[in-house]
Design an enzyme around this catalytic site. Structure first.
Site, PDB file in Angstrom:
ATOM      1  N   TYR A   1      15.289  30.012   8.102  1.00  0.00           N
ATOM      2  CA  TYR A   1      14.064  30.694   8.556  1.00  0.00           C
ATOM      3  C   TYR A   1      14.011  30.742  10.073  1.00  0.00           C
ATOM      4  CZ  TYR A   1      12.112  30.485   3.841  1.00  0.00           C
ATOM      5  OH  TYR A   1      11.888  30.643   2.506  1.00  0.00           O
TER       6      TYR A   1
ATOM      7  N   LYS B   1       0.835  -1.215   0.000  1.00  0.00           N
ATOM      8  CA  LYS B   1       0.000   0.000   0.000  1.00  0.00           C
ATOM      9  C   LYS B   1       0.865   1.258   0.000  1.00  0.00           C
ATOM     10  CE  LYS B   1      -0.477  -0.508   4.961  1.00  0.00           C
ATOM     11  NZ  LYS B   1      -1.132  -1.320   5.988  1.00  0.00           N
TER      12      LYS B   1
HETATM   13  C1  LIG Z   1      -0.249  -2.241   6.570  1.00  0.00           C
HETATM   14  C2  LIG Z   1      -0.728  -3.567   6.972  1.00  0.00           C
HETATM   15  C3  LIG Z   1       0.182  -4.602   7.215  1.00  0.00           C
HETATM   16  C4  LIG Z   1       1.682  -4.419   7.176  1.00  0.00           C
HETATM   17  O1  LIG Z   1       2.134  -3.719   8.309  1.00  0.00           O
HETATM   18  P1  LIG Z   1       3.699  -3.587   8.624  1.00  0.00           P
HETATM   19  O2  LIG Z   1       3.744  -3.058   9.998  1.00  0.00           O
HETATM   20  O3  LIG Z   1       4.243  -2.607   7.622  1.00  0.00           O
HETATM   21  O4  LIG Z   1       4.280  -4.929   8.455  1.00  0.00           O
HETATM   22  C5  LIG Z   1      -0.331  -5.855   7.520  1.00  0.00           C
HETATM   23  N1  LIG Z   1      -1.670  -6.068   7.597  1.00  0.00           N
HETATM   24  C6  LIG Z   1      -2.576  -5.081   7.372  1.00  0.00           C
HETATM   25  C7  LIG Z   1      -4.025  -5.369   7.479  1.00  0.00           C
HETATM   26  C8  LIG Z   1      -2.133  -3.800   7.078  1.00  0.00           C
HETATM   27  O5  LIG Z   1      -3.019  -2.833   6.862  1.00  0.00           O
END
Ligand SMILES: *Cc1c(COP(=O)(O)O)cnc(C)c1O
Length: 359
Positions: free
Chosen positions: A256, A36
């Site tokens: 800044y 994702k």
């Molecule tokens: C994002 C996600 C993961 C992976 O999480 P990590 O901490 O990056 O390993 C696994 N399962 C679900 C349902 C997620 O949304």
């Protein structure tokens, strides 16, 4: 001389090595590689292609991410980790052979009432204590029965939940979530899935038939302690160049708001990267940057296109020299902690301006 502006180099052999290391830690489990948010900023199609021969499935959060994977030729199973959002998405799922999570009543009804060209593979999400997505224990029998009997659903369904605190080995939350998950799924022959990256490292009992690594694949630690049971290598190295070197007298301020003041005469370096590239604006004074193999401190505020570092009065760095912001030689975990955030956020905030290259 060519000045290299913000560039993320993606090390695909490190990615494959990290995948292999995960398999060693969870040898009996299949792997759903989580891609994702543009594969945590690493490039969706690139990462998917590199894993497509070795992973069992991919996980994404949005239907558009899944369709982009199909468009780039990925044929492996793809799971929508938040499910579908509208009934009309179901036809798209069936057309593109996408799997979905079901976590609420609306999804249950829509899937059972749809007319589809082929049944969908469903992962039923149970809330075991994180209280984000998922159905409660008392709702489980009804969902299980309806999904198991629906002709729109490929049998058998997969049962899953998500852990909210697997990064903390000393907390009892994971044990509580695990035992609730085991009690709800007791006696069922369905495949089960619970473990994210932190649980893959810390909680072998959560591995079941499917593990779901995200962060670990990218070579970043999901826990605060050192990882003792797995060897991973950062996949992304973020670099840019020095575009100016200035000499400051004692008492001069930088950037800044004049948020940093020199104690003595020094040389400062200006690096062509800023929050417009995804470097965190809240990185504090002293955040390490690698210049010519040595750690130098960030000074002053992060600008949109530039940051400033203190090179030291005797430094011999020159314009065009490469600076590493994170990756090989400098853990993104450490930079994230200097910016009071988590590595996940830094990685997926890499902006479109950053040039992506492959190592
Ligand atoms: C994002 C996600 C993961 C992976 O999480 P990590 O901490 O990056 O390993 C696994 N399962 C679900 C349902 C997620 O949304």
């Amino acid at each position: 001389m060519t000045i290299r502006t913000a560039t993320a180099t993606i090390n695909l052999s490190a990615l494959v090595d990290n995948f292999t290391a995960i398999k060693l830690l969870a040898p009996k489990s299949k792997v759903l590689a989580v891609l994702k948010a543009n594969a945590y900023g690493h490039g969706l199609a690139l990462i998917a292609e590199a894993l497509s021969q070795i992973t069992d499935a991919f996980g994404v959060a949005r239907i558009d991410e899944a369709l982009a994977l199909r468009a780039s030729g990925i044929t492996k199973p793809i799971v929508l980790l938040e499910g579908f959002f509208e009934a009309q998405d179901l036809a798209v799922l069936a057309d593109n052979n996408l799997q979905t999570i079901v976590h609420n009543e609306q999804q249950l009804n829509e899937i059972c009432n749809a007319s589809l060209i082929q049944p969908l593979k469903v992962w039923l999400k149970i809330d075991t204590g994180m209280h984000r997505l998922g159905i409660d224990k008392q709702e489980f029998p009804r969902y299980y029965q309806q999904l198991s009997q629906s002709s729109n659903v490929q049998q058998p369904i997969i049962l899953m939940s998500h852990l909210g605190g697997a990064d903390d080995k000393s907390s009892s939350a994971t044990d509580r979530q695990l035992s609730l998950f085991e009690s709800i799924t007791a006696g069922k022959a369905n495949e089960l899935s619970l473990a994210n990256s932190a649980a893959i490292c810390n909680w072998p009992k959560t591995h079941f038939q499917w593990v779901r690594p995200g962060l670990l694949l990218y070579g970043v630690s999901p826990i605060n302690d050192l990882l003792s049971n797995i060897n991973i290598t950062p996949v992304m190295t973020l670099q840019s160049s020095l575009i100016a070197i200035r000499t400051l007298a004692a008492g001069e301020t930088v950037g800044y708001g004049g948020a940093w003041k020199s104690k003595g005469k020094t040389k400062i370096g200006i690096i062509a990267i800023g929050y417009g590239d995804g470097y965190p604006r809240h990185a504090k004074n002293g955040t390490p940057v690698l210049v010519n193999g040595r750690r130098v401190p960030l000074i002053g505020r992060v600008s949109m296109d530039m940051i400033t570092v203190d090179l030291g009065v005797n430094s011999t760095d020159t314009i065009g020299d490469i600076a590493t912001l994170w990756g090989e030689g400098l853990a993104v975990e450490e930079v994230a902690s200097c910016a009071t955030t988590i590595p996940y956020e830094l990685l997926c905030n890499i902006s479109r301006r950053v040039k992506m290259t492959i190592k």
